[in-house]
Design an enzyme around this catalytic site. Structure first.
Site, mmCIF file in Angstrom:
data_model
loop_
_atom_site.group_PDB
_atom_site.id
_atom_site.type_symbol
_atom_site.label_atom_id
_atom_site.label_comp_id
_atom_site.label_asym_id
_atom_site.label_seq_id
_atom_site.Cartn_x
_atom_site.Cartn_y
_atom_site.Cartn_z
ATOM 1 N N THR A 13 1.598 -3.616 -1.543
ATOM 2 C CA THR A 13 0.451 -3.079 -2.292
ATOM 3 C C THR A 13 -0.863 -3.234 -1.542
ATOM 4 O OG1 THR A 13 0.303 -5.221 -3.361
ATOM 5 C CG2 THR A 13 1.484 -3.485 -4.575
ATOM 6 N N GLY A 14 -0.878 -4.013 -0.460
ATOM 7 C CA GLY A 14 -2.132 -4.346 0.227
ATOM 8 C C GLY A 14 -2.562 -3.266 1.207
ATOM 9 N N SER A 15 -3.607 -3.591 1.939
ATOM 10 C CA SER A 15 -4.191 -2.669 2.912
ATOM 11 C C SER A 15 -3.154 -2.307 3.991
ATOM 12 C CB SER A 15 -5.388 -3.412 3.512
ATOM 13 O OG SER A 15 -6.242 -2.622 4.202
ATOM 14 N N VAL A 16 -2.496 -3.322 4.527
ATOM 15 C CA VAL A 16 -1.472 -3.100 5.557
ATOM 16 C C VAL A 16 -0.212 -2.506 4.913
ATOM 17 C CG1 VAL A 16 0.016 -4.265 7.247
ATOM 18 C CG2 VAL A 16 -2.393 -4.919 7.039
ATOM 19 N N SER A 38 3.487 -9.713 -4.979
ATOM 20 C CA SER A 38 3.401 -10.954 -5.757
ATOM 21 C C SER A 38 4.000 -10.758 -7.152
ATOM 22 C CB SER A 38 1.935 -11.371 -5.895
ATOM 23 O OG SER A 38 1.315 -10.563 -6.866
ATOM 24 N N SER A 41 2.689 -8.049 -9.369
ATOM 25 C CA SER A 41 3.128 -6.660 -9.187
ATOM 26 C C SER A 41 4.617 -6.473 -9.458
ATOM 27 C CB SER A 41 2.856 -6.218 -7.742
ATOM 28 O OG SER A 41 1.522 -6.467 -7.395
ATOM 29 N N LEU A 85 2.190 -9.477 4.346
ATOM 30 C CA LEU A 85 1.834 -10.502 3.355
ATOM 31 C C LEU A 85 0.564 -11.232 3.732
ATOM 32 C CD1 LEU A 85 5.315 -12.143 2.671
ATOM 33 C CD2 LEU A 85 3.905 -10.906 0.990
ATOM 34 N N CYS A 152 -5.600 -7.807 14.562
ATOM 35 C CA CYS A 152 -5.965 -6.400 14.793
ATOM 36 C C CYS A 152 -6.988 -6.221 15.925
ATOM 37 C CB CYS A 152 -6.455 -5.757 13.503
ATOM 38 S SG CYS A 152 -7.501 -6.815 12.504
ATOM 39 N N HIS A 249 -11.619 -0.671 14.482
ATOM 40 C CA HIS A 249 -12.367 -1.787 15.065
ATOM 41 C C HIS A 249 -12.896 -1.393 16.448
ATOM 42 C CE1 HIS A 249 -11.035 -4.150 11.812
ATOM 43 N NE2 HIS A 249 -10.163 -4.952 12.417
ATOM 44 N N ASN A 335 -7.330 -0.258 13.058
ATOM 45 C CA ASN A 335 -6.888 -1.623 12.734
ATOM 46 C C ASN A 335 -5.655 -1.701 11.846
ATOM 47 O OD1 ASN A 335 -9.239 -0.647 11.045
ATOM 48 N ND2 ASN A 335 -8.497 -2.299 9.724
HETATM 49 N N1 LIG Z 1 -5.982 -5.295 7.221
HETATM 50 C C1 LIG Z 1 -5.791 -5.318 8.527
HETATM 51 O O1 LIG Z 1 -6.392 -4.509 9.281
HETATM 52 C C2 LIG Z 1 -4.869 -6.321 9.161
HETATM 53 C C3 LIG Z 1 -4.598 -6.189 10.517
HETATM 54 C C4 LIG Z 1 -3.706 -7.077 11.131
HETATM 55 C C5 LIG Z 1 -3.122 -8.063 10.385
HETATM 56 N N2 LIG Z 1 -3.418 -8.200 9.051
HETATM 57 C C6 LIG Z 1 -2.715 -9.255 8.310
HETATM 58 O O2 LIG Z 1 -1.768 -8.608 7.456
HETATM 59 C C7 LIG Z 1 -1.632 -9.336 6.232
HETATM 60 C C8 LIG Z 1 -1.971 -8.437 5.063
HETATM 61 O O3 LIG Z 1 -3.345 -8.045 5.145
HETATM 62 P P1 LIG Z 1 -3.990 -7.026 4.125
HETATM 63 O O4 LIG Z 1 -5.305 -6.699 4.696
HETATM 64 O O5 LIG Z 1 -3.037 -5.922 3.816
HETATM 65 O O6 LIG Z 1 -4.142 -7.947 2.792
HETATM 66 P P2 LIG Z 1 -4.249 -7.522 1.274
HETATM 67 O O7 LIG Z 1 -4.770 -6.129 1.134
HETATM 68 O O8 LIG Z 1 -4.985 -8.618 0.594
HETATM 69 O O9 LIG Z 1 -2.712 -7.521 0.749
HETATM 70 C C9 LIG Z 1 -1.979 -8.705 0.583
HETATM 71 C C10 LIG Z 1 -0.571 -8.421 0.092
HETATM 72 O O10 LIG Z 1 0.093 -9.684 -0.100
HETATM 73 C C11 LIG Z 1 0.659 -9.711 -1.418
HETATM 74 N N3 LIG Z 1 0.679 -11.086 -1.953
HETATM 75 C C12 LIG Z 1 -0.378 -11.885 -2.228
HETATM 76 N N4 LIG Z 1 0.055 -13.071 -2.757
HETATM 77 C C13 LIG Z 1 1.411 -12.984 -2.802
HETATM 78 C C14 LIG Z 1 2.435 -13.865 -3.238
HETATM 79 N N5 LIG Z 1 2.152 -15.084 -3.768
HETATM 80 N N6 LIG Z 1 3.722 -13.468 -3.142
HETATM 81 C C15 LIG Z 1 4.030 -12.249 -2.627
HETATM 82 N N7 LIG Z 1 3.096 -11.356 -2.204
HETATM 83 C C16 LIG Z 1 1.811 -11.716 -2.291
HETATM 84 C C17 LIG Z 1 -0.245 -8.821 -2.262
HETATM 85 O O11 LIG Z 1 0.458 -8.398 -3.427
HETATM 86 P P3 LIG Z 1 -0.269 -8.192 -4.872
HETATM 87 O O12 LIG Z 1 -0.929 -6.821 -4.835
HETATM 88 O O13 LIG Z 1 0.864 -8.237 -5.836
HETATM 89 O O14 LIG Z 1 -1.261 -9.289 -5.042
HETATM 90 C C18 LIG Z 1 -0.517 -7.695 -1.263
HETATM 91 O O15 LIG Z 1 0.572 -6.796 -1.286
HETATM 92 C C19 LIG Z 1 -2.541 -10.563 6.353
HETATM 93 O O16 LIG Z 1 -1.774 -11.632 6.803
HETATM 94 C C20 LIG Z 1 -3.557 -10.102 7.379
HETATM 95 O O17 LIG Z 1 -4.159 -11.177 8.051
HETATM 96 C C21 LIG Z 1 -4.260 -7.360 8.434
#
Ligand SMILES: NC(=O)c1ccc[n+]([C@@H]2O[C@H](COP(=O)([O-])OP(=O)(O)OC[C@H]3O[C@@H](n4cnc5c(N)ncnc54)[C@H](OP(=O)(O)O)[C@@H]3O)[C@@H](O)[C@H]2O)c1
Length: 357
Positions: A13-16, A38, A41, A85, A152, A249, A335
């Site tokens: 569900t998150g950004s990635v 989580s 969801s 995650l 990223c 980025h 990114n």
């Molecule tokens: N955004 C980027 O550009 C980027 C780039 C490289 C690496 N990353 C890394 O990729 C990962 C995800 O980043 P994001 O930006 O996509 O974060 P995000 O938008 O905050 O999404 C986080 C995801 O993790 C899930 N989650 C949170 N708590 C949980 C739990 N207790 N059990 C199971 N699932 C859980 C959330 O589900 P719910 O919706 O159910 O809460 C959501 O699907 C991070 O580790 C980040 O550092 C991000």
């Protein structure tokens, strides 16, 4: 022809996670089989669990998939599990998946420093897959393994650095200042009142990641494929800022070469000619050009250039002499594509072609 592999996405569900959903739709090697997030969801249809923030439509086939708890049992049929995650939970959840002999490609930081786990950028160091038989021995795995991809901003930096290292030898020093998009912080990310009309000169942990990860990614696997040899010669200094850009980025980079200083034209040629294993193997997501070098004096720009080659290429511009270091340039990378989900997917494509999956 490749038999399609069943894949799962954790953190769907998150950004990635949303980027994974888009990139996996209609993928020639992979078919989405299970999605997890989580307990907030889990049990809901994907379309109700996620706040879809992409400019492309949510693919039809995913809308009614039921979001699972992130437990290995729910993903047992998956040939590959992609993890987007949150780092707070990724460590424990991914460990449970690995213990159950599953294959995990992770975006989280938790295992990037693990001595038998590749930290892999698919345009740079897919040869680090060589350590997987040793990893399986160490972790007692039969078919499972774990691969992480880089932070990223590190990803957008190491691609041009690798082109320079391959052509001119190890660099002595790299100074980088990043201007990072808000999607890099996940959703909802930085509050609008903090980011509009503003630049935030701090992203927790980011500078340390760039400074450390670069040495592992640009390094080698040792002769008996049991360890990584980091590039110690290249000292990296990073400053990271968050700017009001949605995706993409930017990095302003200065480099000092270990040997004789090449000319600006030689540097541009080294980047233009750079090619990598994922391209040579014919992986479907590999960009035709790993690095696009711009001659225009005001490029690359995030809004204009982040989607080049579907977001899988790195753009470089403003290559010029640096009066303190040797050469400076500006690099841009998407990114959540090459910086995150796309990186995992292209790494996994390489694993398929190498027969690891
Ligand atoms: N955004 C980027 O550009 C980027 C780039 C490289 C690496 N990353 C890394 O990729 C990962 C995800 O980043 P994001 O930006 O996509 O974060 P995000 O938008 O905050 O999404 C986080 C995801 O993790 C899930 N989650 C949170 N708590 C949980 C739990 N207790 N059990 C199971 N699932 C859980 C959330 O589900 P719910 O919706 O159910 O809460 C959501 O699907 C991070 O580790 C980040 O550092 C991000």
């Amino acid at each position: 022809m490749v038999d399609q592999k069943k894949v799962g996405v954790l953190g769907c569900t998150g950004s990635v996670g949303q980027r994974f959903i888009l990139l996996l739709s209609q993928h020639p090697y992979f078919k989405l089989h299970a999605v997890g997030a989580s307990s907030r969801s889990a049990g809901k249809k994907y379309k109700d669990a996620t706040r879809w923030k992409q400019s492309q439509q949510l693919p039809e086939e995913v809308k009614d998939m039921i979001v699972q708890e992130c437990k290995a049992a729910a993903f047992a049929e998956c040939d590959v599990v992609f993890s987007g995650l949150d780092a707070d939970v990724a460590g424990e959840i991914e460990a449970e998946f690995i213990k159950n002999d599953l294959v995990v490609f992770s975006n989280a930081k938790n295992y990037r420093r693990d001595p038998v786990t590749p930290l892999m950028v698919p345009l740079v160091n897919t040869n680090h897959f060589d350590i997987i038989p040793h990893q399986r021995n160490v972790k007692g795995l039969n078919k499972g393994f774990l691969v992480t991809n880089a932070n990223c901003s590190t990803t957008g930096l190491v691609v041009p650095l690798k082109a320079l290292q391959d052509k001119f030898g190890p660099l002595d020093a790299v100074m980088v200042t990043t201007l990072q998009a808000i999607s890099g912080g996940g959703y909802p990310g930085v509050p609008s009142m903090d980011i509009l009309d503003n630049v935030v000169p701090f992203i927790g942990g980011e500078e340390e990641k760039i400074e450390w990860e670069t040495g592992k990614i640009l390094g080698a696997v040792n002769a008996d494929a049991t360890a990584f040899t980091h590039v110690e010669q290249t000292k990296v200094s990073a400053q990271c800022t968050r700017v009001a850009v949605m995706d993409g980025h930017t990095a302003c980079v200065s480099v000092k070469f270990g040997g004789a200083k090449p000319t600006v034209e030689e540097v541009k040629a080294a980047m233009r000619e750079y090619s990598c294993e994922s391209q040579a193997l014919g992986c479907p997501s590999a960009p035709k050009m790993a690095i696009k070098v711009f001659e225009e004096e005001d490029r690359p720009q995030p809004r204009l250039d982040r989607d080049l080659e579907g977001g899988y290429a790195v753009s470089v511009g403003r290559v010029r002499e640096d009066p303190v270091f040797d050469i400076k340039f500006v690099a841009l990378s998407h990114n959540t594509v090459i910086g995150a989900a796309g990186s995992s997917i292209l790494n996994a494509e390489v694993a398929v072609v190498k027969g690891l999956l």
